[in-house]
Design a protein around this motif. Structure first.
Motif, PDB file in Angstrom:
ATOM      1  N   PHE A  13      -6.449  -5.764   4.759  1.00 50.87           N
ATOM      2  CA  PHE A  13      -5.261  -4.916   4.662  1.00 50.87           C
ATOM      3  C   PHE A  13      -3.968  -5.674   4.918  1.00 50.87           C
ATOM      4  O   PHE A  13      -2.892  -5.105   4.860  1.00 50.87           O
ATOM      5  CB  PHE A  13      -5.385  -3.732   5.630  1.00 50.87           C
ATOM      6  CG  PHE A  13      -6.511  -2.811   5.269  1.00 50.87           C
ATOM      7  CD1 PHE A  13      -6.298  -1.764   4.386  1.00 50.87           C
ATOM      8  CD2 PHE A  13      -7.788  -3.004   5.772  1.00 50.87           C
ATOM      9  CE1 PHE A  13      -7.335  -0.917   4.035  1.00 50.87           C
ATOM     10  CE2 PHE A  13      -8.836  -2.163   5.425  1.00 50.87           C
ATOM     11  CZ  PHE A  13      -8.607  -1.120   4.551  1.00 50.87           C
ATOM     12  N   PRO A  47     -12.202  -5.970   9.372  1.00 51.75           N
ATOM     13  CA  PRO A  47     -11.618  -5.144   8.297  1.00 51.75           C
ATOM     14  C   PRO A  47     -10.114  -5.353   8.135  1.00 51.75           C
ATOM     15  O   PRO A  47      -9.594  -5.246   7.027  1.00 51.75           O
ATOM     16  CB  PRO A  47     -11.948  -3.706   8.726  1.00 51.75           C
ATOM     17  CG  PRO A  47     -12.248  -3.778  10.179  1.00 51.75           C
ATOM     18  CD  PRO A  47     -12.825  -5.136  10.420  1.00 51.75           C
ATOM     19  N   GLU A  48      -9.424  -5.688   9.245  1.00 49.95           N
ATOM     20  CA  GLU A  48      -7.961  -5.809   9.178  1.00 49.95           C
ATOM     21  C   GLU A  48      -7.518  -6.863   8.173  1.00 49.95           C
ATOM     22  O   GLU A  48      -6.438  -6.761   7.585  1.00 49.95           O
ATOM     23  CB  GLU A  48      -7.368  -6.093  10.569  1.00 49.95           C
ATOM     24  CG  GLU A  48      -7.775  -7.416  11.214  1.00 49.95           C
ATOM     25  CD  GLU A  48      -9.172  -7.390  11.838  1.00 49.95           C
ATOM     26  OE1 GLU A  48      -9.868  -6.358  11.713  1.00 49.95           O
ATOM     27  OE2 GLU A  48      -9.578  -8.414  12.426  1.00 49.95           O
ATOM     28  N   LEU A  54       0.845  -1.195   0.000  1.00 48.89           N
ATOM     29  CA  LEU A  54       0.000   0.000   0.000  1.00 48.89           C
ATOM     30  C   LEU A  54       0.877   1.240   0.000  1.00 48.89           C
ATOM     31  O   LEU A  54       0.968   1.955   0.985  1.00 48.89           O
ATOM     32  CB  LEU A  54      -0.897  -0.008   1.241  1.00 48.89           C
ATOM     33  CG  LEU A  54      -1.791  -1.238   1.399  1.00 48.89           C
ATOM     34  CD1 LEU A  54      -2.294  -1.356   2.817  1.00 48.89           C
ATOM     35  CD2 LEU A  54      -2.944  -1.165   0.424  1.00 48.89           C
ATOM     36  N   LYS A 113      -0.911  -7.830   4.066  1.00 44.22           N
ATOM     37  CA  LYS A 113      -0.197  -7.984   2.798  1.00 44.22           C
ATOM     38  C   LYS A 113      -0.394  -9.390   2.261  1.00 44.22           C
ATOM     39  O   LYS A 113      -0.263 -10.365   2.984  1.00 44.22           O
ATOM     40  CB  LYS A 113       1.296  -7.711   3.003  1.00 44.22           C
ATOM     41  CG  LYS A 113       1.600  -6.256   3.235  1.00 44.22           C
ATOM     42  CD  LYS A 113       3.090  -6.040   3.366  1.00 44.22           C
ATOM     43  CE  LYS A 113       3.364  -4.585   3.743  1.00 44.22           C
ATOM     44  NZ  LYS A 113       4.786  -4.333   3.928  1.00 44.22           N
ATOM     45  N   SER A 157     -16.743  -6.050   7.155  1.00 44.27           N
ATOM     46  CA  SER A 157     -16.922  -5.020   8.180  1.00 44.27           C
ATOM     47  C   SER A 157     -16.702  -5.571   9.590  1.00 44.27           C
ATOM     48  O   SER A 157     -16.446  -4.807  10.514  1.00 44.27           O
ATOM     49  CB  SER A 157     -18.315  -4.385   8.064  1.00 44.27           C
ATOM     50  OG  SER A 157     -19.322  -5.357   8.268  1.00 44.27           O
ATOM     51  N   PHE A 165      -4.857  -0.400  -2.829  1.00 49.58           N
ATOM     52  CA  PHE A 165      -5.616  -0.516  -1.576  1.00 49.58           C
ATOM     53  C   PHE A 165      -6.783  -1.465  -1.857  1.00 49.58           C
ATOM     54  O   PHE A 165      -7.192  -1.627  -3.012  1.00 49.58           O
ATOM     55  CB  PHE A 165      -6.142   0.856  -1.134  1.00 49.58           C
ATOM     56  CG  PHE A 165      -6.981   1.538  -2.179  1.00 49.58           C
ATOM     57  CD1 PHE A 165      -8.363   1.353  -2.213  1.00 49.58           C
ATOM     58  CD2 PHE A 165      -6.401   2.344  -3.158  1.00 49.58           C
ATOM     59  CE1 PHE A 165      -9.135   1.973  -3.193  1.00 49.58           C
ATOM     60  CE2 PHE A 165      -7.170   2.961  -4.141  1.00 49.58           C
ATOM     61  CZ  PHE A 165      -8.540   2.771  -4.160  1.00 49.58           C
ATOM     62  N   PRO A 166      -7.331  -2.114  -0.822  1.00 42.37           N
ATOM     63  CA  PRO A 166      -8.482  -2.985  -1.064  1.00 42.37           C
ATOM     64  C   PRO A 166      -9.727  -2.165  -1.411  1.00 42.37           C
ATOM     65  O   PRO A 166      -9.950  -1.103  -0.820  1.00 42.37           O
ATOM     66  CB  PRO A 166      -8.674  -3.717   0.272  1.00 42.37           C
ATOM     67  CG  PRO A 166      -7.790  -3.063   1.255  1.00 42.37           C
ATOM     68  CD  PRO A 166      -6.865  -2.123   0.567  1.00 42.37           C
ATOM     69  N   LEU A 167     -10.498  -2.656  -2.366  1.00 46.11           N
ATOM     70  CA  LEU A 167     -11.765  -1.994  -2.654  1.00 46.11           C
ATOM     71  C   LEU A 167     -12.706  -2.198  -1.471  1.00 46.11           C
ATOM     72  O   LEU A 167     -12.656  -3.228  -0.800  1.00 46.11           O
ATOM     73  CB  LEU A 167     -12.376  -2.560  -3.936  1.00 46.11           C
ATOM     74  CG  LEU A 167     -11.539  -2.332  -5.199  1.00 46.11           C
ATOM     75  CD1 LEU A 167     -12.249  -2.898  -6.430  1.00 46.11           C
ATOM     76  CD2 LEU A 167     -11.237  -0.845  -5.407  1.00 46.11           C
ATOM     77  N   HIS A 168     -13.581  -1.238  -1.239  1.00 45.95           N
ATOM     78  CA  HIS A 168     -14.395  -1.292  -0.014  1.00 45.95           C
ATOM     79  C   HIS A 168     -15.313  -2.515  -0.003  1.00 45.95           C
ATOM     80  O   HIS A 168     -15.614  -3.060   1.062  1.00 45.95           O
ATOM     81  CB  HIS A 168     -15.182   0.011   0.173  1.00 45.95           C
ATOM     82  CG  HIS A 168     -16.475   0.087  -0.579  1.00 45.95           C
ATOM     83  ND1 HIS A 168     -17.682  -0.267  -0.013  1.00 45.95           N
ATOM     84  CD2 HIS A 168     -16.760   0.463  -1.836  1.00 45.95           C
ATOM     85  CE1 HIS A 168     -18.648  -0.101  -0.895  1.00 45.95           C
ATOM     86  NE2 HIS A 168     -18.121   0.341  -2.017  1.00 45.95           N
ATOM     87  N   ILE A 169     -15.702  -2.988  -1.195  1.00 43.85           N
ATOM     88  CA  ILE A 169     -16.572  -4.173  -1.224  1.00 43.85           C
ATOM     89  C   ILE A 169     -15.828  -5.433  -0.791  1.00 43.85           C
ATOM     90  O   ILE A 169     -16.448  -6.440  -0.466  1.00 43.85           O
ATOM     91  CB  ILE A 169     -17.164  -4.410  -2.641  1.00 43.85           C
ATOM     92  CG1 ILE A 169     -16.080  -4.246  -3.707  1.00 43.85           C
ATOM     93  CG2 ILE A 169     -18.330  -3.491  -2.909  1.00 43.85           C
ATOM     94  CD1 ILE A 169     -16.491  -4.755  -5.071  1.00 43.85           C
ATOM     95  N   ASP A 170     -14.493  -5.375  -0.780  1.00 40.99           N
ATOM     96  CA  ASP A 170     -13.706  -6.531  -0.352  1.00 40.99           C
ATOM     97  C   ASP A 170     -13.361  -6.477   1.135  1.00 40.99           C
ATOM     98  O   ASP A 170     -12.617  -7.322   1.633  1.00 40.99           O
ATOM     99  CB  ASP A 170     -12.413  -6.630  -1.175  1.00 40.99           C
ATOM    100  CG  ASP A 170     -12.706  -6.879  -2.649  1.00 40.99           C
ATOM    101  OD1 ASP A 170     -13.706  -7.573  -2.936  1.00 40.99           O
ATOM    102  OD2 ASP A 170     -11.960  -6.373  -3.503  1.00 40.99           O
ATOM    103  N   ILE A 171     -13.872  -5.470   1.815  1.00 44.01           N
ATOM    104  CA  ILE A 171     -13.594  -5.345   3.249  1.00 44.01           C
ATOM    105  C   ILE A 171     -14.740  -5.985   4.033  1.00 44.01           C
ATOM    106  O   ILE A 171     -15.910  -5.658   3.818  1.00 44.01           O
ATOM    107  CB  ILE A 171     -13.438  -3.852   3.648  1.00 44.01           C
ATOM    108  CG1 ILE A 171     -12.266  -3.219   2.883  1.00 44.01           C
ATOM    109  CG2 ILE A 171     -13.228  -3.725   5.163  1.00 44.01           C
ATOM    110  CD1 ILE A 171     -12.112  -1.725   3.121  1.00 44.01           C
ATOM    111  N   SER A 225      -7.464   6.713 -11.742  1.00 42.01           N
ATOM    112  CA  SER A 225      -7.845   6.956 -10.347  1.00 42.01           C
ATOM    113  C   SER A 225      -7.511   5.748  -9.471  1.00 42.01           C
ATOM    114  O   SER A 225      -7.878   4.618  -9.783  1.00 42.01           O
ATOM    115  CB  SER A 225      -9.348   7.243 -10.315  1.00 42.01           C
ATOM    116  OG  SER A 225      -9.806   7.313  -8.986  1.00 42.01           O
TER     117      SER A 225
END
Lengths: 245, 245
Positions: free
Chosen positions: A242, A238-239, A3, A244, A235, A227-233, A36
């Motif tokens: 992220f 969340p860690e 990241l 590696k 909730s 960075f991870p896309l939010h849909i792949d987090i 982007s």
């Protein structure tokens, strides 16, 4: 997954057509939007500059073996070099042989900075002499010179040398001068004052740069978000997203 | 005069409203244009992120005592934190106290990276619940939930805490939530889907960021170009203009 703060970055090097590329509908901003989350786009546009003057900036912009070189760069000069001697913009004139030699110096300096940099050469856009004259009249009224300070024919000679240089040093290029003239009504459709780009003209440059970057191995679709896309987090954990990979 | 490659740079840190800021009419691109030739604008926008998830990126983005810190940064989160529990976007929800604490962590990390960085906090924009519902229907049809996943009232609570944090740590802020609602018809004028910005909405953010940057000593008019303007170049002795003053 790493990241990094230091994303790949692209440098847009040119005259006012590059300088204005983050204006409304500009091709530089559109390029930044295309990449982007994947690459940064930096502008080094110098309004009014020709290739002779910009050489004075090269050592600062592209020092040999620079630490964080751009991953790609566009070289987009010629519109000012092609100003005609003896007319209103003659101070910007650079002979066409020197223009080509200067482009070569710019390419060499970039490649010394980073041999792997994807360098793309863009010809000046065509010139609409009628549009230039209207623009001069809007500034100077009746005092405007009758003879155009740039002609499409002469700018075309510069465009041709630009392409010849790109071929000689095996660089991808955009023949904007020819491409734009393939469209009916290019004079008003792509040019706002006979020289600078309308939003439609900016769109042509954006599409072409995206194409040559993709062909050069830097397509946005081929690059990863850093960075991870939010849909792949998840909730609840969340860690996990992220860590590696 | 020095002619550095490393211009001052500004970092835009936020969610999708920052991520999209280089789209058509976007506030990030407009900011880059305002500071053309003077400062670079980099986007670190993370669509869908809340302040809890973005903490995982902080050490990479703003390492302590970083070598080339941004001269200014915007922090623009809250639109996702304010998603309501028990509704379609609940996975993005962050309690308001945690939201405020997370903003504080972000500010501290930035200031550890560079104590002189001008940090500007921006509240989430207001929410147009009717626009959100229309948008949900366009995606999910009749299956769209009747209850909005965000409300203007709840987002306003987050905006208030955002401002309170900015005041506590003495940072400039933009109260976008209140400001936009001062304009008649803000719902459609400034928001495209009840949450994201129209071009007019982008323009409000651009103007406000320009204002707080100027008030913070980083006005574009107060900054120098890092190269001679072409009108200051003597075409017979161009080297003169490039000598360091």
């Amino acid at each position: 997954m790493v990241l990094p703060m230091n994303r790949p970055h692209f440098l847009l090097f040119g005259d006012s057509i590059t300088e204005k590329s983050f204006g409304p509908g500009g091709w530089g901003a559109a390029l930044a939007n295309t990449y982007s989350g994947k690459a940064d786009v930096l502008v080094r546009g110098y309004g009014g500059y020709n290739t002779r003057w910009v050489l004075f900036l090269l050592n600062r912009l592209f020092p040999p073996n620079c630490r964080t070189p751009p991953d790609a760069a566009t070289i987009f000069f010629g519109a000012n070099d092609a100003a005609i001697l003896g007319r209103t913009s003659e101070r910007q004139h650079v002979p066409v042989d020197e223009y080509k030699a200067n482009l070569h110096k710019i390419v060499k300096q970039m490649k010394n900075c980073s041999p792997t940099m994807l360098v793309v050469v863009i010809t000046p856009p065509p010139v609409d002499e009628h549009g230039r004259k209207e623009y001069a009249r809007s500034l100077y009224g009746e005092k405007a010179m009758e003879l155009p300070e740039r002609t499409n024919e002469i700018t075309g000679i510069y465009a041709k040398q630009c392409i010849e240089l790109a071929r000689e040093v095996h660089l991808p290029y955009v023949d904007l001068w020819s491409l734009m003239q393939e469209t009916e009504g290019w004079q008003k459709k792509f040019l706002s004052d006979g020289l600078h780009l309308t939003e439609a003209g900016n769109s042509v440059v954006h599409q072409e740069v995206v194409r040559v970057f993709r062909e050069g191995g830097l397509g946005a679709d081929d690059m990863q978000h850093d960075f991870p896309l939010h849909i792949d987090i998840d909730s609840h954990m969340p860690e996990k997203a992220f860590h590696k990979k």
